[in-house]
Design a protein around this motif. Structure first.
Motif, PDB file in Angstrom:
ATOM      1  N   GLN A   1       0.833  -1.210   0.000  1.00 28.94           N
ATOM      2  CA  GLN A   1       0.000   0.000   0.000  1.00 28.94           C
ATOM      3  C   GLN A   1       0.865   1.257   0.000  1.00 28.94           C
ATOM      4  N   ASP A   2       2.129   1.115   0.382  1.00 29.65           N
ATOM      5  CA  ASP A   2       3.053   2.261   0.447  1.00 29.65           C
ATOM      6  C   ASP A   2       2.472   3.405   1.277  1.00 29.65           C
TER       7      ASP A   2
ATOM      8  N   LEU B   1       0.709   2.548   7.776  1.00 38.03           N
ATOM      9  CA  LEU B   1       0.617   1.092   7.745  1.00 38.03           C
ATOM     10  C   LEU B   1       2.000   0.466   7.842  1.00 38.03           C
ATOM     11  N   ASN B   2       2.983   1.081   7.195  1.00 39.77           N
ATOM     12  CA  ASN B   2       4.349   0.561   7.279  1.00 39.77           C
ATOM     13  C   ASN B   2       4.841   0.513   8.718  1.00 39.77           C
ATOM     14  N   ALA B   3       4.491   1.523   9.507  1.00 44.54           N
ATOM     15  CA  ALA B   3       4.903   1.550  10.904  1.00 44.54           C
ATOM     16  C   ALA B   3       4.275   0.402  11.682  1.00 44.54           C
TER      17      ALA B   3
ATOM     18  N   SER C   1     -10.580 -10.201   7.200  1.00 49.19           N
ATOM     19  CA  SER C   1     -11.482  -9.115   7.621  1.00 49.19           C
ATOM     20  C   SER C   1     -10.720  -7.813   7.840  1.00 49.19           C
ATOM     21  N   LEU C   2      -9.406  -7.901   8.013  1.00 45.41           N
ATOM     22  CA  LEU C   2      -8.582  -6.702   8.164  1.00 45.41           C
ATOM     23  C   LEU C   2      -8.271  -6.066   6.813  1.00 45.41           C
ATOM     24  N   GLY C   3      -8.504  -6.809   5.739  1.00 46.30           N
ATOM     25  CA  GLY C   3      -8.106  -6.386   4.404  1.00 46.30           C
ATOM     26  C   GLY C   3      -8.625  -5.037   3.944  1.00 46.30           C
ATOM     27  N   PRO C   4      -9.904  -4.715   4.153  1.00 44.73           N
ATOM     28  CA  PRO C   4     -10.393  -3.422   3.674  1.00 44.73           C
ATOM     29  C   PRO C   4      -9.628  -2.230   4.223  1.00 44.73           C
ATOM     30  N   VAL C   5      -9.019  -2.374   5.393  1.00 46.38           N
ATOM     31  CA  VAL C   5      -8.212  -1.299   5.981  1.00 46.38           C
ATOM     32  C   VAL C   5      -6.730  -1.490   5.695  1.00 46.38           C
ATOM     33  N   MET C   6      -6.250  -2.731   5.830  1.00 47.20           N
ATOM     34  CA  MET C   6      -4.811  -2.986   5.802  1.00 47.20           C
ATOM     35  C   MET C   6      -4.258  -3.272   4.407  1.00 47.20           C
ATOM     36  N   PHE C   7      -5.020  -3.976   3.574  1.00 46.02           N
ATOM     37  CA  PHE C   7      -4.544  -4.245   2.209  1.00 46.02           C
ATOM     38  C   PHE C   7      -5.711  -4.190   1.219  1.00 46.02           C
ATOM     39  N   PRO C   8      -6.344  -3.007   1.108  1.00 51.12           N
ATOM     40  CA  PRO C   8      -7.533  -2.861   0.259  1.00 51.12           C
ATOM     41  C   PRO C   8      -7.292  -3.186  -1.211  1.00 51.12           C
ATOM     42  N   ALA C   9      -6.058  -3.015  -1.693  1.00 55.88           N
ATOM     43  CA  ALA C   9      -5.792  -3.291  -3.106  1.00 55.88           C
ATOM     44  C   ALA C   9      -5.795  -4.779  -3.412  1.00 55.88           C
TER      45      ALA C   9
END
Length: 278
Positions: free
Chosen positions: A63-64, A68-70, A221-229
Protein backbone atom coordinates in the motif's frame (compact mmCIF):
# COMPACT_ATOMS: atom_id res chain seq x y z
CA UNK A 1 -23.16 -18.41 18.28
CA UNK A 2 -19.59 -18.75 19.60
CA UNK A 3 -18.98 -15.47 21.43
CA UNK A 4 -15.61 -14.26 20.18
CA UNK A 5 -14.22 -11.39 18.21
CA UNK A 6 -12.68 -13.88 15.80
CA UNK A 7 -16.04 -15.45 15.02
CA UNK A 8 -17.72 -12.09 14.54
CA UNK A 9 -14.96 -10.94 12.22
CA UNK A 10 -15.02 -14.19 10.23
CA UNK A 11 -18.78 -14.15 9.75
CA UNK A 12 -18.73 -10.43 9.06
CA UNK A 13 -16.20 -10.86 6.27
CA UNK A 14 -18.34 -13.50 4.55
CA UNK A 15 -21.50 -11.40 4.96
CA UNK A 16 -19.83 -8.76 2.78
CA UNK A 17 -20.23 -11.20 -0.10
CA UNK A 18 -24.05 -11.39 -0.17
CA UNK A 19 -26.86 -8.89 -0.76
CA UNK A 20 -27.14 -6.15 1.85
CA UNK A 21 -30.73 -6.99 2.80
CA UNK A 22 -29.94 -10.68 3.22
CA UNK A 23 -26.88 -9.81 5.28
CA UNK A 24 -28.95 -7.60 7.59
CA UNK A 25 -31.38 -10.47 8.20
CA UNK A 26 -28.55 -12.87 8.99
CA UNK A 27 -27.00 -10.38 11.41
CA UNK A 28 -30.28 -10.12 13.31
CA UNK A 29 -30.68 -13.91 13.35
CA UNK A 30 -27.23 -14.77 14.74
CA UNK A 31 -26.39 -11.61 16.66
CA UNK A 32 -23.50 -10.22 14.63
CA UNK A 33 -23.22 -6.41 15.00
CA UNK A 34 -24.07 -4.30 11.98
CA UNK A 35 -21.18 -3.59 9.65
CA UNK A 36 -19.58 -0.18 10.06
CA UNK A 37 -16.48 1.62 8.89
CA UNK A 38 -13.76 0.45 11.25
CA UNK A 39 -11.25 2.78 12.83
CA UNK A 40 -7.68 2.10 11.80
CA UNK A 41 -6.47 1.89 15.40
CA UNK A 42 -8.82 -1.05 16.09
CA UNK A 43 -7.63 -2.88 13.01
CA UNK A 44 -4.02 -2.20 13.95
CA UNK A 45 -4.58 -3.69 17.40
CA UNK A 46 -6.17 -6.83 15.95
CA UNK A 47 -3.30 -7.27 13.49
CA UNK A 48 -0.71 -6.84 16.23
CA UNK A 49 -2.32 -9.64 18.24
CA UNK A 50 -2.63 -12.02 15.27
CA UNK A 51 -0.23 -14.46 13.70
CA UNK A 52 -0.28 -13.79 9.96
CA UNK A 53 1.62 -15.35 7.04
CA UNK A 54 4.58 -13.29 5.87
CA UNK A 55 2.83 -12.54 2.59
CA UNK A 56 0.03 -10.74 4.43
CA UNK A 57 2.57 -8.26 5.82
CA UNK A 58 3.86 -7.81 2.27
CA UNK A 59 0.35 -7.02 0.99
CA UNK A 60 0.16 -4.29 3.64
CA UNK A 61 3.55 -2.88 2.65
CA UNK A 62 2.40 -2.79 -0.98
CA UNK A 63 0.00 0.00 0.00
CA UNK A 64 3.05 2.26 0.45
CA UNK A 65 1.32 3.98 3.36
CA UNK A 66 3.78 5.25 6.02
CA UNK A 67 1.26 4.69 8.81
CA UNK A 68 0.62 1.09 7.74
CA UNK A 69 4.35 0.56 7.28
CA UNK A 70 4.90 1.55 10.90
CA UNK A 71 2.37 -1.08 11.99
CA UNK A 72 4.23 -3.74 9.99
CA UNK A 73 7.56 -2.64 11.48
CA UNK A 74 6.20 -3.29 14.96
CA UNK A 75 4.63 -6.67 14.16
CA UNK A 76 6.26 -9.66 15.82
CA UNK A 77 6.48 -11.54 12.51
CA UNK A 78 8.11 -8.75 10.49
CA UNK A 79 11.55 -9.87 9.33
CA UNK A 80 14.73 -7.73 9.31
CA UNK A 81 14.37 -6.99 5.59
CA UNK A 82 10.89 -5.53 6.12
CA UNK A 83 12.03 -3.41 9.05
CA UNK A 84 15.08 -2.20 7.15
CA UNK A 85 12.98 -1.29 4.10
CA UNK A 86 10.39 0.59 6.18
CA UNK A 87 13.06 2.71 7.88
CA UNK A 88 14.67 3.53 4.51
CA UNK A 89 11.36 4.42 2.85
CA UNK A 90 11.64 1.64 0.26
CA UNK A 91 8.42 1.31 -1.79
CA UNK A 92 6.79 -2.09 -2.31
CA UNK A 93 3.89 -1.14 -4.58
CA UNK A 94 4.06 -2.25 -8.21
CA UNK A 95 5.90 0.26 -10.37
CA UNK A 96 6.67 2.73 -7.59
CA UNK A 97 10.25 4.02 -7.30
CA UNK A 98 10.02 7.22 -5.21
CA UNK A 99 11.25 7.02 -1.63
CA UNK A 100 8.40 6.99 0.89
CA UNK A 101 8.03 9.23 3.94
CA UNK A 102 8.81 7.41 7.20
CA UNK A 103 6.59 7.60 10.28
CA UNK A 104 7.98 10.24 12.67
CA UNK A 105 7.85 7.95 15.72
CA UNK A 106 9.87 5.31 13.91
CA UNK A 107 12.45 7.85 12.82
CA UNK A 108 12.96 8.93 16.42
CA UNK A 109 12.90 5.58 18.21
CA UNK A 110 13.42 2.63 15.84
CA UNK A 111 16.74 0.99 15.10
CA UNK A 112 17.65 -0.58 11.78
CA UNK A 113 18.84 -4.21 11.92
CA UNK A 114 22.65 -4.43 11.66
CA UNK A 115 24.24 -5.01 8.27
CA UNK A 116 26.05 -8.31 7.62
CA UNK A 117 29.76 -8.26 8.45
CA UNK A 118 31.73 -6.94 5.50
CA UNK A 119 28.65 -5.91 3.50
CA UNK A 120 29.74 -2.31 2.99
CA UNK A 121 33.06 -3.38 1.54
CA UNK A 122 31.80 -6.16 -0.74
CA UNK A 123 28.41 -4.97 -1.93
CA UNK A 124 25.16 -6.90 -2.37
CA UNK A 125 25.99 -9.53 -4.99
CA UNK A 126 29.48 -10.26 -3.64
CA UNK A 127 28.03 -10.72 -0.14
CA UNK A 128 25.45 -13.16 -1.44
CA UNK A 129 28.11 -15.09 -3.36
CA UNK A 130 30.29 -15.33 -0.25
CA UNK A 131 27.78 -17.08 2.06
CA UNK A 132 28.47 -20.66 3.12
CA UNK A 133 25.75 -21.21 5.74
CA UNK A 134 22.10 -20.37 6.28
CA UNK A 135 22.48 -17.70 8.99
CA UNK A 136 24.81 -15.45 6.95
CA UNK A 137 22.67 -16.17 3.90
CA UNK A 138 19.59 -14.79 5.68
CA UNK A 139 21.55 -11.75 6.82
CA UNK A 140 22.78 -11.11 3.28
CA UNK A 141 19.32 -11.66 1.81
CA UNK A 142 17.91 -9.04 4.20
CA UNK A 143 19.95 -6.41 2.35
CA UNK A 144 17.96 -6.85 -0.88
CA UNK A 145 15.72 -3.78 -0.76
CA UNK A 146 13.20 -2.85 -3.42
CA UNK A 147 12.59 -3.57 -7.07
CA UNK A 148 16.01 -2.40 -8.28
CA UNK A 149 17.91 -4.77 -5.96
CA UNK A 150 15.73 -7.70 -7.00
CA UNK A 151 16.53 -7.00 -10.65
CA UNK A 152 20.24 -6.91 -9.77
CA UNK A 153 19.99 -10.27 -8.00
CA UNK A 154 18.02 -11.80 -10.87
CA UNK A 155 20.63 -10.73 -13.42
CA UNK A 156 23.51 -11.90 -11.21
CA UNK A 157 21.99 -15.35 -10.74
CA UNK A 158 21.32 -15.62 -14.45
CA UNK A 159 24.94 -14.83 -15.24
CA UNK A 160 26.28 -17.23 -12.60
CA UNK A 161 24.00 -19.14 -10.19
CA UNK A 162 24.19 -17.90 -6.61
CA UNK A 163 25.19 -20.35 -3.85
CA UNK A 164 22.45 -22.67 -2.65
CA UNK A 165 22.16 -21.04 0.78
CA UNK A 166 21.75 -17.63 -0.81
CA UNK A 167 19.06 -18.89 -3.18
CA UNK A 168 17.27 -20.54 -0.29
CA UNK A 169 17.32 -17.42 1.88
CA UNK A 170 16.19 -15.19 -0.98
CA UNK A 171 13.33 -17.55 -1.86
CA UNK A 172 12.01 -17.31 1.69
CA UNK A 173 11.60 -13.56 1.35
CA UNK A 174 7.86 -12.89 0.75
CA UNK A 175 8.75 -10.15 -1.76
CA UNK A 176 11.02 -12.39 -3.84
CA UNK A 177 9.68 -12.05 -7.41
CA UNK A 178 7.89 -15.26 -8.48
CA UNK A 179 9.96 -15.42 -11.68
CA UNK A 180 13.18 -15.35 -9.67
CA UNK A 181 11.92 -18.02 -7.29
CA UNK A 182 11.12 -20.17 -10.32
CA UNK A 183 14.57 -19.41 -11.73
CA UNK A 184 16.07 -20.84 -8.54
CA UNK A 185 14.38 -24.17 -9.33
CA UNK A 186 11.80 -26.31 -7.58
CA UNK A 187 11.81 -29.35 -5.33
CA UNK A 188 9.13 -30.88 -3.09
CA UNK A 189 11.10 -30.04 0.07
CA UNK A 190 11.77 -26.54 -1.23
CA UNK A 191 8.07 -25.95 -1.98
CA UNK A 192 7.15 -27.16 1.50
CA UNK A 193 9.62 -24.80 3.16
CA UNK A 194 8.34 -21.84 1.16
CA UNK A 195 4.78 -22.63 2.24
CA UNK A 196 5.90 -23.07 5.87
CA UNK A 197 7.51 -19.63 5.68
CA UNK A 198 4.08 -18.12 4.96
CA UNK A 199 4.73 -17.37 1.27
CA UNK A 200 1.44 -17.21 -0.64
CA UNK A 201 0.67 -16.71 -4.30
CA UNK A 202 -2.09 -14.26 -3.35
CA UNK A 203 -5.17 -13.62 -1.19
CA UNK A 204 -7.26 -15.96 -3.34
CA UNK A 205 -5.03 -18.90 -2.45
CA UNK A 206 -4.99 -17.88 1.21
CA UNK A 207 -8.80 -17.68 1.29
CA UNK A 208 -9.38 -21.09 -0.31
CA UNK A 209 -6.44 -23.34 0.59
CA UNK A 210 -5.41 -22.41 4.14
CA UNK A 211 -6.92 -22.98 7.55
CA UNK A 212 -8.25 -22.98 10.12
CA UNK A 213 -11.06 -21.05 8.49
CA UNK A 214 -11.75 -18.80 11.48
CA UNK A 215 -8.18 -17.51 11.57
CA UNK A 216 -7.98 -17.02 7.79
CA UNK A 217 -11.27 -15.14 7.66
CA UNK A 218 -10.28 -13.02 10.66
CA UNK A 219 -7.10 -11.94 8.87
CA UNK A 220 -9.02 -11.27 5.65
CA UNK A 221 -11.48 -9.12 7.62
CA UNK A 222 -8.58 -6.70 8.16
CA UNK A 223 -8.11 -6.39 4.40
CA UNK A 224 -10.39 -3.42 3.67
CA UNK A 225 -8.21 -1.30 5.98
CA UNK A 226 -4.81 -2.99 5.80
CA UNK A 227 -4.54 -4.24 2.21
CA UNK A 228 -7.53 -2.86 0.26
CA UNK A 229 -5.79 -3.29 -3.11
CA UNK A 230 -5.56 -7.07 -2.62
CA UNK A 231 -8.52 -8.13 -0.46
CA UNK A 232 -10.84 -8.21 -3.50
CA UNK A 233 -8.96 -11.30 -4.75
CA UNK A 234 -10.05 -13.20 -1.64
CA UNK A 235 -13.62 -11.92 -1.91
CA UNK A 236 -13.83 -13.00 -5.54
CA UNK A 237 -12.53 -16.46 -4.68
CA UNK A 238 -15.11 -17.05 -1.93
CA UNK A 239 -18.15 -15.19 -3.29
CA UNK A 240 -19.49 -18.00 -5.54
CA UNK A 241 -19.27 -20.52 -2.69
CA UNK A 242 -21.01 -18.21 -0.24
CA UNK A 243 -23.83 -17.50 -2.68
CA UNK A 244 -24.26 -21.17 -3.64
CA UNK A 245 -24.21 -22.65 -0.13
CA UNK A 246 -25.26 -19.83 2.21
CA UNK A 247 -26.77 -16.82 0.42
CA UNK A 248 -29.73 -15.62 2.52
CA UNK A 249 -30.25 -18.93 4.37
CA UNK A 250 -30.22 -17.72 7.95
CA UNK A 251 -30.11 -21.23 9.42
CA UNK A 252 -27.01 -22.07 7.37
CA UNK A 253 -25.27 -18.95 8.70
CA UNK A 254 -26.21 -19.94 12.26
CA UNK A 255 -24.63 -23.36 11.70
CA UNK A 256 -21.50 -21.73 10.24
CA UNK A 257 -21.15 -19.47 13.29
CA UNK A 258 -21.49 -22.46 15.62
CA UNK A 259 -18.88 -24.48 13.71
CA UNK A 260 -16.26 -21.73 13.52
CA UNK A 261 -14.80 -22.16 17.00
CA UNK A 262 -13.74 -25.79 16.45
CA UNK A 263 -13.50 -26.12 12.65
CA UNK A 264 -9.98 -26.88 11.44
CA UNK A 265 -10.56 -27.02 7.69
CA UNK A 266 -10.47 -24.31 5.04
CA UNK A 267 -13.06 -21.61 4.46
CA UNK A 268 -14.58 -23.40 1.40
CA UNK A 269 -14.92 -26.59 3.48
CA UNK A 270 -16.59 -24.62 6.26
CA UNK A 271 -19.02 -22.92 3.89
CA UNK A 272 -20.03 -26.17 2.18
CA UNK A 273 -20.33 -28.04 5.49
CA UNK A 274 -22.58 -25.38 7.01
CA UNK A 275 -24.78 -25.35 3.93
CA UNK A 276 -25.06 -29.14 3.89
CA UNK A 277 -25.92 -29.40 7.59
CA UNK A 278 -28.58 -26.68 7.35
Amino acid sequence: MHDSGTTQRAVGFLLRLIDTEDAAGVRRRIGVPAAAAEERRITYAVLKQSWVPASVLLWILEQDDPELNAVVYGHAWADPAMRRAVLRGIPFGPGRTDTLPVDDVLLRHADEPPEPEGFAGRGLVATLRAVTAMKPARQAASMVLGHRDWRTVTEADREQPLPGYARWALSLRPDCPPDLRAQFGSHAKFTHRVREAGILTGPGEYATAHGPAAQVLKVLSLGPVMFPARVGEAEDALRPLVRDHLAGREEAWAVLAQLLGTFHGTAPELIMTAGAIA
